[in-house]
Design an enzyme around this catalytic site. Structure first.
Site, PDB file in Angstrom:
ATOM      1  CG  MET A 166      26.616  10.840 -45.797  1.00  0.00           C
ATOM      2  SD  MET A 166      27.808  11.732 -46.775  1.00  0.00           S
ATOM      3  CE  MET A 166      27.243  11.304 -48.407  1.00  0.00           C
TER       4      MET A 166
ATOM      5  CE  LYS B 249      16.801   6.440 -53.233  1.00  0.00           C
ATOM      6  NZ  LYS B 249      16.707   5.325 -52.281  1.00  0.00           N
TER       7      LYS B 249
ATOM      8  N   GLY C 292      27.412   9.456 -52.318  1.00  0.00           N
ATOM      9  CA  GLY C 292      25.992   9.738 -52.202  1.00  0.00           C
ATOM     10  C   GLY C 292      25.292  10.141 -53.478  1.00  0.00           C
ATOM     11  CD  GLN C 293      25.222  15.021 -54.682  1.00  0.00           C
ATOM     12  OE1 GLN C 293      24.383  15.646 -55.315  1.00  0.00           O
ATOM     13  NE2 GLN C 293      26.270  15.598 -54.131  1.00  0.00           N
TER      14      GLN C 293
ATOM     15  CB  CYS D 276      28.163  14.055 -49.205  1.00  0.00           C
ATOM     16  SG  CYS D 276      28.295  14.301 -50.961  1.00  0.00           S
ATOM     17  CG  MET D 277      31.190  12.233 -51.789  1.00  0.00           C
ATOM     18  SD  MET D 277      30.774  10.925 -50.621  1.00  0.00           S
ATOM     19  CE  MET D 277      32.303  10.013 -50.581  1.00  0.00           C
TER      20      MET D 277
END
Lengths: 800, 140
Positions: free
Chosen positions: A348, A84, A385-386, A175-176
Site C-alpha cells: 500500500m 489471524k 492485501g486480500q 488497494c491494488m
C-alpha cells in the site's frame, strides 16, 4: 489474593531465575497435555484473510470447527500461520453472526426480520424501479477482494449483461489498482511474473512501502528464513518513511520523507546506469523506452539516461530527507543490480498514492534495467492485501473498466467476445466503463445512484474521507443492500441486510497474490438462514428478470438454475468462467477444474491451459519458455523469454520516464505533519471479524497515533496522552504511542478501529491517482495537539 | 542438582498455597475454560495466574510483552531474539489471554504452525519438554 505490582515484580524475578536454571514453574508434568483428541477431522482449505493464500486445515469435533492449522510443506505458507489464520474459526459461531434477512424502509427506522422471499423481492423491486426510472447507470455493485471468484463473476455478469450497467466496483480499487496499472503499462500483463518460491532463490530483497512483517507475516517469515540461512550473502533493503517490524531483518533502512520515493527510485536507476551495472542484453532483447504524453512517444536508452540526470544521488538525498545519503542510495542501487537474484516487494505504501502507477513503473524500471526478471530469485512482486483481490476481482471482472479474463470493457472485440460467450446480444454490455470507487460514492452523494449493492466490505469505514461518503449512503433516496456476516459501519446505513455464509460454509475458489487458485469446499452449515452469495444473486436475478420483463437477465443465470448451492452451483459458475471466459487469455485456467483443484492441495498457478499442466501445479513463472506453456506457444524466436501480455502487442516491456511528483496534500504551516495510515498484525481491515476474536481484540484493542519522540517532546506529549489529529476533513482523538517508528514530522495511525473518535478514515484525503483511480490513503497533512492525559478506553465493535 | 531440587520444592509449595487460595474475583471465567484441560494444566494455570498481580480491565489491554520486557527481561529477550519474536508470534498465540492463560501451551497451539513436528514427537512427550521455552532453537 491479588498481589501488588511490587510483589509481582519480585515473583517474576524469581520465576525468571527459575527459568534460567532450567525450571519452568508453569510446565510441571505436562507430558499428557496434548489436546489433539479434541479434533476428530481435519478439512483442507485456504485462509480467509490476507492475499498470501496460506493453505490451512480446519479442525472439526462432532462437525463443529474447533481449530486451524497449517500443513507442512504447503507451497504458500510452508505450514505456518499468523494469529489471524490460526484463530478465524472462532468467529464462525459468534453470537453476532447475522442469521436472518433484515429490512427497514427508511434508514431512521429499526430493522425487522423478514423472509428470504420478501428480501429478494424487495431487492429486485428496488433495483428494477431504479433502472426503469433512472436508467442502468443508477444502479451499482460494490464488491470485495474477499468474495469467492464465483461470487464476483456472477454478480458482475448480472450487472453488466443483465442490468446493462458497468457500475461494478470493489474494494481492490482501494488497494491494488495502482499495481494493476503498473503491471499493465510496464509489462503488458497484470500480476506478478514470479512466485513465492523465488524467495528461497533470491539474494537481495528490496522492500518498499510495505510493512510485510505485519501485513503479510507468513511471507515475511520466508524472507527472514532466507536472510538467516545466508546472512552474509542475502541483503535486505527496507525503504519506508516509518521504521517497522519489517526493518528488523534489513541490512539497510532507507527512511525518506513521505512521497519522495519516486525520486529515490529514479536515483537508483541513475546510479545503475552511471556505474554501468545495467543488463544491456536484456534491455536490447526485451525492452522499449516510452515518454508519457499525448501521444506517448518512443525514445531510446540515451533519452532515458538524460532524463535521469536530474536524479543524482546528491540532489535526491537532499530531496528525500530522513536518513538518506547519496552514499546509501549508491549502495542500495549496487545491491539491487549486482545480486544473483533481486526481488522487490511493495504494497500500500506504493499503491495508495496519487502517483501509485508511476511508483509501480519506477520499480519495474529497476528490474528491467538490471535484468532482474524471469530468472530464479528475481521478480518485481506486488503484495496483495486480500485473499481474492487477484483471482476474483482483477481476473474475474470485478472493476468498472474490466471484464473477466483481463479484458478492458472499452475494447469492442473483447466485449463482444464476452457477450457471445454469454449468449447475450451484442451491445448488451455498455462500452463505457462505469464509475470507479470514489466516483461511485460521489454519485451516491449526488443522488445519481438510486440502488447500490455492497457485498462483503464496509466502505462506510474503509473509504478515505468517509464522513463525506457516509452522508450519501445515509440518503433516504438511495436504497442500499448489504450482504455480510456481521454488523458493520456500513450495515448501519443499509435498508436491507442479507446474511451470508462464511468461509468453509460455502464452496469456491480464492486466487492469491502469486496467481494461485485454491478451492475451499463447504464443510459446515452456515448459522440460521445465512446463504451463499451465488444463491442470493441467482434468485435475485430471476426476480429481476420478471420485474423488468427482460429475458436477457434470466439468460445470465439460466445455466445455473436448479443447481445445489453448496457445490454444484459454484462449480457450474467456475466451469463457465474458466472453460469459456479464460480460454486463450493470459490467465487461462481451463486446466484448473474443480476436479483438478480437489486433487491439487496447493492449488494451481495460471496460466494452466490444460489439465496435464494444472496437475503439475501450473506455471511458477510466466513468460519463461519451458516453464510457461503460453511462452512456448507465442515464441517467435529462440530467446528464452516471451512477453506475450495482452496489453503490449509488440511483446515488449516498457521503461516509463516518470518524474518525481509529491503528494496531493503536503504539510504546511497550518497542518505541519504528514499523516500516514496502515495496518497492524493482529487486525484485518475494519475489525468486523478480528475484533470479534477476543485474543486479537485484546492484543490491539484500539488505534493510537504513533509520534516520533522528538516531535512528542517538542509538543509536550507523553505516552498514552490523548492527542487530537486534525486534518482539513475533521479530527480524531487517539492515545499517543511515542515510538521511533515514524520519522520526525510524520505521524502514523492504524485504520482498523471502528470507534468514531479513532476511525482514521474520517480524516484521510480522497484524492486519487488519475490512472488507477486509487486514493492516497498514505499521505495527507495534519496537525496534532495534546488534549489530556491518558484516558481509559474500551474497544468498540458495531452491534446490530 | 541440589539447587534445582530446592527450586522445585519452592515452586511446589508456592503452587500448593496458591491452589488452596483459589477464590479471587475473576477466576470464574478461568474455571470454565479449565474444563478442557488435563489436571496438570489446570494446576499450572492456577499457579501462573495467581502469581500474577490482579489486573484492571484496562490493564488487560496492555500486551503481555510490554510489562514483561521490564518484569522478566530474560524471558522477554529470549522471545524477542527468537524466530517467534522476529516474526511477531505474540505471547497470546501460545499462552492465551489473561482469562485463558496456559503456562505450557497445549499441543493444538504448536500444531497451528508446526503440524508435522507435533506428529513425529516421541510418545508421551510434549513439545516444550524438548524445545527450549521462548527460544525453540534446539533440544534441551
Amino acid at each position: 489474593m491479588a498481589m501488588t505490582r511490587r510483589d509481582f515484580i519480585k515473583a517474576s524475578a524469581a520465576a525468571s531465575a527459575a527459568l534460567l536454571v532450567g525450571i519452568n514453574p508453569g510446565k510441571a508434568k505436562t507430558a499428557q497435555a496434548a489436546t489433539t483428541q479434541d479434533v476428530d477431522k481435519w478439512v483442507r482449505g485456504v485462509c480467509r484473510f490476507c492475499g498470501v493464500g496460506c493453505r490451512v486445515e480446519l479442525g472439526l469435533k462432532d462437525g463443529r470447527p474447533v481449530a486451524l492449522r497449517g500443513v507442512s510443506g504447503s507451497k504458500t505458507n510452508l505450514g505456518f500461520l499468523c494469529m489471524k489464520g490460526m484463530l478465524f474459526h472462532r468467529i464462525m459461531y459468534h453470537p453476532d453472526r447475522l442469521k436472518k434477512p433484515l429490512y427497514r424502509e427508511r434508514k431512521d427506522q429499526p430493522f425487522k426480520e423478514i423472509s428470504w422471499e420478501e428480501a429478494l423481492d424487495i431487492a429486485a423491486a428496488k433495483f428494477a424501479q431504479a433502472v426503469k426510472e433512472h436508467g442502468p447507470e443508477s444502479v451499482a455493485y460494490y464488491g470485495s477482494g474477499q468474495c469467492l471468484t464465483e461470487e464476483t463473476y456472477i454478480f458482475q455478469k448480472v450487472m453488466r449483461a443483465g442490468l446493462r450497467s458497468n457500475n461494478v466496483e470493489g474494494n481492490p480499487r482501494l488497494c491494488m489498482a495502482s499495481a494493476v496499472g503498473g503491471y499493465l503499462t510496464s509489462f503488458g500483463a497484470d500480476e506478478p511474473i514470479g512466485a513465492y518460491e523465488d524467495i528461497e532463490k533470491a539474494y537481495c530483497f528490496f522492500i518498499i512501502g510495505s510493512n510485510m512483517a505485519e501485513a503479510h507475516p507468513v511471507i515475511f517469515r520466508r524472507l527472514m528464513r532466507r536472510k538467516l540461512d545466508k546472512p552474509q550473502e542475502v541483503k535486505v533493503i527496507n525503504a519506508d518513511p516509518r521504521v517497522s517490524p519489517t526493518s528488523r531483518i534489513a541490512d539497510m533502512h532507507l527512511q525518506f520523507t513521505p512521497g519522495t520515493d519516486l525520486a529515490l527510485l529514479n536515483s537508483m536507476a541513475y546510479v545503475i546506469i552511471e556505474e554501468k551495472l545495467y543488463d544491456e542484453e536484456f534491455i536490447k532483447n526485451y525492452c522499449k523506452f516510452k515518454k508519457p504524453g499525448k501521444p506517448v512517444t518512443d525514445v531510446g536508452f540515451e533519452d532515458y539516461k538524460a532524463y535521469l540526470a536530474d536524479y543524482t544521488p546528491e540532489r535526491t538525498a537532499s530531496l528525500c530527507g530522513g536518513n538518506i545519503t547519496a552514499e546509501n542510495i549508491r549502495q542500495a542501487a549496487r545491491m539491487f543490480a549486482t545480486s544473483r537474484g533481486t526481488m522487490s516487494f511493495w504494497c500500500m505504501g506504493i499503491n495508495q498514492r496519487i502517483r501509485g502507477v508511476w511508483a509501480n513503473n519506477l520499480i519495474h524500471n529497476l528490474h528491467m534495467l538490471t535484468g532482474q526478471l524471469c530468472k530464479p530469485g528475481a521478480d518485481s512482486f506486488s503484495l496483495t492485501g486480500q485473499p481474492n483481490a487477484c483471482g476474483g476481482v482483477r481476473e474475474g471482472g470485478g472493476l468498472c473498466h474490466i471484464l473477466p479474463g483481463h479484458r478492458p470493457v472499452k475494447i469492442d472485440k473483447l466485449r463482444h467476445q464476452v457477450e457471445d460467450l454469454w449468449g447475450v446480444p451484442r451491445g448488451r454490455i455498455p462500452k463505457k466503463p462505469g464509475y470507479h470507487t470514489v466516483a461511485m460514492f460521489s454519485a451516491v452523494n449526488e443522488g445519481k445512484i438510486k440502488a447500490i449493492w455492497i457485498n462483503c466490505t464496509s466502505p462506510a469505514q474503509s473509504l478515505p474521507n468517509c464522513d463525506k461518503y457516509r452522508k450519501g449512503m445515509a440518503r433516504e433516496d438511495v436504497f442500499m443492500v448489504v450482504t455480510e456476516i456481521f454488523p458493520t459501519k456500513t450495515t448501519e446505513l443499509a435498508n436491507l441486510v442479507l446474511p451470508t455464509a462464511f468461509h468453509f460454509e460455502k464452496t469456491g475458489v480464492y486466487g492469491c497474490t502469486e496467481r494461485r487458485s485454491q478451492l475451499t469446499v463447504k464443510t459446515v452449515d452456515a448459522p440460521g438462514e445465512a446463504k451463499p452469495e451465488v444463491w442470493i444473486v441467482r434468485e435475485w436475478a430471476l426476480k429481476l428478470a420478471e420485474k423488468l420483463n427482460d429475458p436477457v437477465i434470466k439468460k445470465c443465470v439460466e445455466p445455473f438454475v436448479g443447481l445445489d448451492e453448496d457445490f454444484d452451483l459454484p462449480k457450474a459458475i467456475w466451469d463457465e468462467y474458466t472453460q469459456k471466459i479464460t480460454a486463450g487469455r493470459d490467465n487461462d485456467l481451463r486446466g484448473a477444474t474443480y476436479e483438478v483443484l480437489m486433487q491439487m492441495a496447493d492449488g494451481v498457478q495460471w496460466p494452466a491451459p490444460t489439465k496435464e499442466h494444472a496437475l503439475k501445479g501450473g506455471t511458477y513463472k510466466k513468460f519463461v519458455r519451458g516453464i510457461d506453456p503460453l511462452a512456448d506457444k507465442h515464441a517467435k524466436d529462440d530467446k528464452p523469454y516471451v512477453f506475450y501480455g495482452p496489453a503490449h502487442k509488440d511483446a515488449k516491456l516498457y521503461f516509463w520516464l516518470r518524474p518525481y511528483k509529491g503528494a496531493a496534500e503536503e504539510p504546511d504551516s497550518e497542518y505541519p505533519f504528514f499523516l500516514s495510515t496502515g495496518r497492524i498484525i493482529d487486525h484485518w481491515h475494519t475489525t468486523s471479524m478480528t475484533g470479534r476474536i477476543p485474543e486479537l481484540m485484546r492484543a490491539n484493542p484500539y488505534a493510537y497515533v504513533e509520534i516520533n519522540p522528538k516531535d512528542a517532546a517538542r509538543l509536550g506529549i507523553k505516552p498514552g496522552d490523548m492527542v487530537e489529529v486534525t486534518t482539513r476533513r475533521g479530527k480524531c482523538v487517539l492515545p499517543a504511542k511515542i515510538y521511533v517508528g515514524p520519522m520526525e514530522g510524520m505521524v502514523f495511525v492504524y485504520w482498523h478501529d471502528m470507534h468514531e473518535d479513532r476511525m482514521i478514515n474520517r480524516v484521510t484525503k480522497d484524492a486519487f491517482d488519475p490512472g488507477s483511480k486509487e486514493p492516497e490513503f498514505k499521505i495527507c497533512a495534519c496537525r496534532i495537539s495534546r488534549v489530556s492525559g491518558p484516558k481509559q478506553l474500551r474497544p468498540f465493535i458495531v452491534q446490530m | 542438582m541440589m539447587k534445582k531440587l530446592v527450586m522445585w520444592f519452592f515452586m511446589f509449595i508456592l503452587g500448593a498455597v496458591l491452589l488452596a487460595a483459589c477464590t479471587t474475583p475473576g477466576t470464574k471465567e478461568v474455571a470454565v475454560k479449565q474444563k478442557e484441560m488435563v489436571p496438570e494444566q489446570k494446576a499450572a494455570q492456577k499457579v501462573a495466574m495467581l502469581s500474577h498481580p490482579a489486573l484492571s480491565e484496562q490493564e488487560k489491554y496492555i500486551p503481555c510483552s510490554e510489562c514483561h520486557a521490564r518484569t522478566t527481561p530474560e524471558v522477554y529477550k529470549e522471545w524477542a531474539d527468537s524466530l517467534h519474536g522476529m516474526t511477531n508470534v505474540k505471547c497470546f498465540q501460545c499462552h492465551g489471554t489473561f482469562e485463558t492463560f496456559q503456562a505450557s501451551p497445549d499441543e493444538l497451539k504448536c500444531m497451528a504452525c508446526h503440524p508435522k513436528e507435533t506428529e513425529h514427537k516421541p510418545e508421551g512427550k510434549h513439545c516444550v519438554d524438548c524445545h527450549l521455552e521462548h527460544r525453540f532453537t534446539a533440544h534441551k
